[in-house]
Enzyme design. Structure first.
Site, PDB file in Angstrom:
ATOM      1  N   CYS A   1     -12.641  29.129 -16.752  1.00  0.00           N
ATOM      2  CA  CYS A   1     -12.387  28.176 -15.668  1.00  0.00           C
ATOM      3  C   CYS A   1     -12.133  28.965 -14.401  1.00  0.00           C
ATOM      4  O   CYS A   1     -11.470  30.005 -14.433  1.00  0.00           O
ATOM      5  CB  CYS A   1     -11.175  27.297 -15.988  1.00  0.00           C
ATOM      6  SG  CYS A   1     -10.822  26.079 -14.691  1.00  0.00           S
TER       7      CYS A   1
ATOM      8  N   GLY B   1     -11.896  24.525 -19.020  1.00  0.00           N
ATOM      9  CA  GLY B   1     -12.688  24.235 -17.830  1.00  0.00           C
ATOM     10  C   GLY B   1     -12.196  23.086 -16.988  1.00  0.00           C
ATOM     11  O   GLY B   1     -11.366  22.284 -17.407  1.00  0.00           O
ATOM     12  N   GLU B   2     -12.702  23.032 -15.751  1.00  0.00           N
ATOM     13  CA  GLU B   2     -12.398  21.943 -14.820  1.00  0.00           C
ATOM     14  C   GLU B   2     -13.624  21.024 -14.827  1.00  0.00           C
ATOM     15  O   GLU B   2     -14.674  21.373 -14.264  1.00  0.00           O
ATOM     16  CB  GLU B   2     -12.116  22.534 -13.436  1.00  0.00           C
ATOM     17  CG  GLU B   2     -12.123  21.539 -12.283  1.00  0.00           C
ATOM     18  CD  GLU B   2     -11.266  20.299 -12.528  1.00  0.00           C
ATOM     19  OE1 GLU B   2     -10.068  20.416 -12.824  1.00  0.00           O
ATOM     20  OE2 GLU B   2     -11.808  19.179 -12.435  1.00  0.00           O
TER      21      GLU B   2
ATOM     22  N   ASN C   1       3.469  25.596 -22.670  1.00  0.00           N
ATOM     23  CA  ASN C   1       3.109  26.256 -23.923  1.00  0.00           C
ATOM     24  C   ASN C   1       2.913  27.741 -23.654  1.00  0.00           C
ATOM     25  O   ASN C   1       2.034  28.115 -22.881  1.00  0.00           O
ATOM     26  CB  ASN C   1       1.818  25.664 -24.489  1.00  0.00           C
ATOM     27  CG  ASN C   1       2.014  24.217 -24.906  1.00  0.00           C
ATOM     28  OD1 ASN C   1       2.968  23.891 -25.614  1.00  0.00           O
ATOM     29  ND2 ASN C   1       1.133  23.344 -24.460  1.00  0.00           N
TER      30      ASN C   1
ATOM     31  N   CYS D   1      -5.338  28.552 -12.209  1.00  0.00           N
ATOM     32  CA  CYS D   1      -3.938  28.127 -12.346  1.00  0.00           C
ATOM     33  C   CYS D   1      -3.171  29.216 -13.096  1.00  0.00           C
ATOM     34  O   CYS D   1      -3.650  29.722 -14.117  1.00  0.00           O
ATOM     35  CB  CYS D   1      -3.851  26.797 -13.092  1.00  0.00           C
ATOM     36  SG  CYS D   1      -4.849  25.510 -12.314  1.00  0.00           S
TER      37      CYS D   1
ATOM     38  N   CYS E   1      -2.148  28.983 -17.028  1.00  0.00           N
ATOM     39  CA  CYS E   1      -3.158  28.543 -17.994  1.00  0.00           C
ATOM     40  C   CYS E   1      -3.962  29.720 -18.525  1.00  0.00           C
ATOM     41  O   CYS E   1      -4.529  30.495 -17.745  1.00  0.00           O
ATOM     42  CB  CYS E   1      -4.071  27.527 -17.313  1.00  0.00           C
ATOM     43  SG  CYS E   1      -5.474  27.032 -18.327  1.00  0.00           S
TER      44      CYS E   1
ATOM     45  N   CYS F   1     -10.323  16.806 -28.240  1.00  0.00           N
ATOM     46  CA  CYS F   1     -10.219  17.409 -26.906  1.00  0.00           C
ATOM     47  C   CYS F   1     -11.396  18.367 -26.729  1.00  0.00           C
ATOM     48  O   CYS F   1     -11.555  19.307 -27.503  1.00  0.00           O
ATOM     49  CB  CYS F   1      -8.884  18.146 -26.805  1.00  0.00           C
ATOM     50  SG  CYS F   1      -8.667  19.056 -25.265  1.00  0.00           S
TER      51      CYS F   1
ATOM     52  N   CYS G   1      -2.227  22.559 -25.081  1.00  0.00           N
ATOM     53  CA  CYS G   1      -2.705  22.550 -23.698  1.00  0.00           C
ATOM     54  C   CYS G   1      -2.587  23.927 -23.075  1.00  0.00           C
ATOM     55  O   CYS G   1      -1.533  24.558 -23.144  1.00  0.00           O
ATOM     56  CB  CYS G   1      -1.863  21.609 -22.833  1.00  0.00           C
ATOM     57  SG  CYS G   1      -1.815  19.938 -23.423  1.00  0.00           S
TER      58      CYS G   1
ATOM     59  N   SER H   1      -3.717  16.544 -12.947  1.00  0.00           N
ATOM     60  CA  SER H   1      -2.689  17.553 -13.236  1.00  0.00           C
ATOM     61  C   SER H   1      -1.884  17.799 -11.966  1.00  0.00           C
ATOM     62  O   SER H   1      -2.303  18.543 -11.089  1.00  0.00           O
ATOM     63  CB  SER H   1      -3.346  18.845 -13.718  1.00  0.00           C
ATOM     64  OG  SER H   1      -4.022  18.602 -14.927  1.00  0.00           O
ATOM     65  N   LEU H   2      -0.733  17.165 -11.890  1.00  0.00           N
ATOM     66  CA  LEU H   2       0.098  17.244 -10.683  1.00  0.00           C
ATOM     67  C   LEU H   2       0.884  18.558 -10.676  1.00  0.00           C
ATOM     68  O   LEU H   2       0.738  19.381  -9.783  1.00  0.00           O
ATOM     69  CB  LEU H   2       1.032  16.026 -10.647  1.00  0.00           C
ATOM     70  CG  LEU H   2       1.936  15.901  -9.424  1.00  0.00           C
ATOM     71  CD1 LEU H   2       1.117  15.698  -8.157  1.00  0.00           C
ATOM     72  CD2 LEU H   2       2.944  14.771  -9.604  1.00  0.00           C
ATOM     73  N   ASN H   3       1.747  18.720 -11.654  1.00  0.00           N
ATOM     74  CA  ASN H   3       2.374  20.011 -11.968  1.00  0.00           C
ATOM     75  C   ASN H   3       3.340  20.581 -10.926  1.00  0.00           C
ATOM     76  O   ASN H   3       3.854  21.693 -11.112  1.00  0.00           O
ATOM     77  CB  ASN H   3       1.314  21.089 -12.267  1.00  0.00           C
ATOM     78  CG  ASN H   3       0.507  20.763 -13.505  1.00  0.00           C
ATOM     79  OD1 ASN H   3       0.872  19.878 -14.260  1.00  0.00           O
ATOM     80  ND2 ASN H   3      -0.587  21.463 -13.712  1.00  0.00           N
TER      81      ASN H   3
ATOM     82  N   GLU I   1     -13.881  26.303 -27.336  1.00  0.00           N
ATOM     83  CA  GLU I   1     -13.012  25.694 -28.340  1.00  0.00           C
ATOM     84  C   GLU I   1     -12.910  24.186 -28.127  1.00  0.00           C
ATOM     85  O   GLU I   1     -12.979  23.699 -27.001  1.00  0.00           O
ATOM     86  CB  GLU I   1     -11.615  26.324 -28.265  1.00  0.00           C
ATOM     87  CG  GLU I   1     -11.653  27.799 -28.646  1.00  0.00           C
ATOM     88  CD  GLU I   1     -10.272  28.438 -28.754  1.00  0.00           C
ATOM     89  OE1 GLU I   1     -10.061  29.188 -29.710  1.00  0.00           O
ATOM     90  OE2 GLU I   1      -9.405  28.202 -27.894  1.00  0.00           O
TER      91      GLU I   1
ATOM     92  N   SER J   1      -9.470  14.882 -17.371  1.00  0.00           N
ATOM     93  CA  SER J   1      -8.345  15.445 -16.638  1.00  0.00           C
ATOM     94  C   SER J   1      -8.837  16.447 -15.597  1.00  0.00           C
ATOM     95  O   SER J   1      -9.682  17.291 -15.880  1.00  0.00           O
ATOM     96  CB  SER J   1      -7.398  16.144 -17.620  1.00  0.00           C
ATOM     97  OG  SER J   1      -6.396  16.855 -16.913  1.00  0.00           O
TER      98      SER J   1
HETATM   99  N1  SAH Z   1      -8.909  21.627 -15.953  1.00  0.00           N
HETATM  100  C1  SAH Z   1      -8.384  20.346 -16.212  1.00  0.00           C
HETATM  101  C2  SAH Z   1      -8.350  19.996 -17.692  1.00  0.00           C
HETATM  102  C3  SAH Z   1      -7.975  21.094 -18.653  1.00  0.00           C
HETATM  103  S1  SAH Z   1      -6.325  21.657 -18.597  1.00  0.00           S
HETATM  104  C4  SAH Z   1      -7.000  20.215 -15.618  1.00  0.00           C
HETATM  105  O1  SAH Z   1      -6.437  21.217 -15.186  1.00  0.00           O
HETATM  106  O2  SAH Z   1      -6.507  19.100 -15.546  1.00  0.00           O
HETATM  107  C5  SAH Z   1      -5.455  20.316 -19.427  1.00  0.00           C
HETATM  108  C6  SAH Z   1      -3.971  20.239 -19.096  1.00  0.00           C
HETATM  109  O3  SAH Z   1      -3.269  21.347 -19.643  1.00  0.00           O
HETATM  110  C7  SAH Z   1      -3.678  20.248 -17.597  1.00  0.00           C
HETATM  111  O4  SAH Z   1      -2.824  19.169 -17.283  1.00  0.00           O
HETATM  112  C8  SAH Z   1      -2.942  21.548 -17.388  1.00  0.00           C
HETATM  113  O5  SAH Z   1      -2.032  21.444 -16.326  1.00  0.00           O
HETATM  114  C9  SAH Z   1      -2.270  21.764 -18.732  1.00  0.00           C
HETATM  115  N2  SAH Z   1      -1.923  23.145 -19.034  1.00  0.00           N
HETATM  116  C10 SAH Z   1      -2.608  24.256 -18.708  1.00  0.00           C
HETATM  117  N3  SAH Z   1      -1.964  25.342 -19.184  1.00  0.00           N
HETATM  118  C11 SAH Z   1      -0.853  24.917 -19.823  1.00  0.00           C
HETATM  119  C12 SAH Z   1       0.188  25.567 -20.554  1.00  0.00           C
HETATM  120  N4  SAH Z   1       0.207  26.881 -20.717  1.00  0.00           N
HETATM  121  N5  SAH Z   1       1.163  24.796 -21.085  1.00  0.00           N
HETATM  122  C13 SAH Z   1       1.124  23.462 -20.964  1.00  0.00           C
HETATM  123  N6  SAH Z   1       0.155  22.796 -20.308  1.00  0.00           N
HETATM  124  C14 SAH Z   1      -0.822  23.508 -19.744  1.00  0.00           C
HETATM  125 FE1  SF4 Z   2      -8.692  25.399 -15.163  1.00  0.00          FE
HETATM  126 FE2  SF4 Z   2      -7.233  23.255 -15.847  1.00  0.00          FE
HETATM  127 FE3  SF4 Z   2      -6.563  25.732 -16.697  1.00  0.00          FE
HETATM  128 FE4  SF4 Z   2      -6.261  25.088 -14.118  1.00  0.00          FE
HETATM  129  S1  SF4 Z   2      -5.174  24.152 -15.866  1.00  0.00           S
HETATM  130  S2  SF4 Z   2      -7.139  27.000 -14.890  1.00  0.00           S
HETATM  131  S3  SF4 Z   2      -8.019  23.768 -13.785  1.00  0.00           S
HETATM  132  S4  SF4 Z   2      -8.385  24.611 -17.223  1.00  0.00           S
END
Ligand code: SAH
Ligand code: SF4
Length: 296
Positions: free
Chosen positions: A67, A116-117, A247, A71, A74, A60, A290, A171-173, A47, A148
């Site tokens: 991936c 993906g990463e 989300n 995480c 995600c 995007c 996201c 992505s600190l989180n 996508e 990212s």
């Molecule tokens: N893999 C890379 C880029 C894709 S994810 C990464 O992790 O940075 C892009 C962003 O979406 C990241 O910052 C991730 O933390 C965030 N993300 C993933 N799942 C999410 C969700 N369910 N709600 C909000 N943000 C999310």
């Molecule tokens: Fe992969 Fe980024 Fe999703 Fe983590 S947040 S599973 S690194 S796409």
């Protein structure tokens, strides 16, 4: 290409081919965000999301099918890694969507934040960026591209030395290793101290900043103490912070925090003189926001 000699055409058909993405579905959100589902030549699907804003048109793009980083918040991560995208498949998302736009409309920004990463598919992603930014290619300015990453430390260093000069988002989180280990398994390999060291050492050009993304998960990482710890962690790093309220997706284990708690989190970071933005969840009604991308 009948303007080429027969010989040249023969040679080209032996040595090269033009790959294609097939558009399977195109969905439009009530906020104008559009999600494209493409089929790859082997049948897998990816996508890409087109996000119109007042003064920009951001695309995007994805770098992997699925991936492997796992995480827990995600949706893309739920399917595990299926395979890396080839550089042509990364570039074709940009070219195909650019071609589908009405005349006079151009993409202004590319964010490598889809499925993906990207650093786990380092070579193909870098080659795609080199071609997208090349003056003889689409010639997209490197300043208009943001990658990212979940924090693959050695590859952050390699990207810094690559001379590509794109923008980097991390992505600190989470505000502690314990928290981050729970939601981002990669943290066990590259814990916060190592990750933030690589950010401090990142060779930033003048007038450029790193971005940190912080997904707010209610009751997990969104307390005022978390905000204060984040302020401490990022001290001395030239950066801005993007807060992304979680989300939700079908079956997700986390909750999106209240608006007040999101604003309170922002306020604390702002009081420590950070530029903090709350990322609007564009396209959430069509699972285009996201962390909501997958193969269907
Ligand atoms: N893999 C890379 C880029 C894709 S994810 C990464 O992790 O940075 C892009 C962003 O979406 C990241 O910052 C991730 O933390 C965030 N993300 C993933 N799942 C999410 C969700 N369910 N709600 C909000 N943000 C999310
Ligand atoms: Fe992969 Fe980024 Fe999703 Fe983590 S947040 S599973 S690194 S796409």
């Amino acid at each position: 290409m009948t303007d080429l000699s027969k010989e040249a055409r023969g040679l080209l058909s032996q040595k090269a081919y033009i790959s294609r993405l097939t558009e399977v579905k195109r969905q439009c959100s009530i906020d104008g965000t559009e999600k494209f589902l493409f089929a790859l030549e082997d049948g897998h699907r990816i996508e890409s999301v087109l996000i119109p804003e007042e003064d920009r048109l951001t695309l995007c793009i994805s770098t992997q099918v699925g991936c492997g980083m796992g995480c827990t918040f995600c949706l893309t991560g739920k399917s595990g890694l299926v395979r890396n995208l080839r550089s042509s498949e990364i570039i074709n998302q940009v070219l195909t969507i650019q071609r589908s736009l009405t005349e006079g409309t151009r993409l202004t920004n590319i964010v490598i934040m889809g499925m993906g990463e990207p650093l786990a598919n380092y070579n193909n992603t870098m080659k795609a960026i080199e071609i997208l930014t090349h003056p003889l290619g689409p010639a997209i300015g490197a300043r208009r591209i943001t990658l990212s990453t979940s924090g693959l430390v050695p590859l952050i260093k390699r990207l810094g030395n690559s001379g590509l000069n794109i923008n980097l988002a991390i992505s600190l989180n989470a505000s502690t290793d314990e928290q981050r280990n729970q939601i981002m398994p990669i943290n066990k390999k590259y814990p916060l101290a190592k990750l933030l060291d690589s950010c401090r050492e990142y060779p930033l050009k003048r007038n450029r900043m790193l971005s940190f993304e912080y997904v707010l998960l209610d009751g997990i990482n969104n307390s005022p103490e978390d905000a204060r710890r984040v302020a401490r962690l990022l001290k001395g790093i030239r950066c801005k912070i993007n807060l992304i309220p979680f989300n939700e997706f079908p079956g997700s284990a986390y909750k999106r925090p209240s608006e007040e708690s999101v604003l309170a989190f922002q306020e604390i970071l702002a009081s420590h003189h950070y530029s903090v933005f709350i990322r609007k969840s564009r396209g959430a009604d069509i699972l285009a926001a996201c962390g909501q991308l997958r193969e269907e």
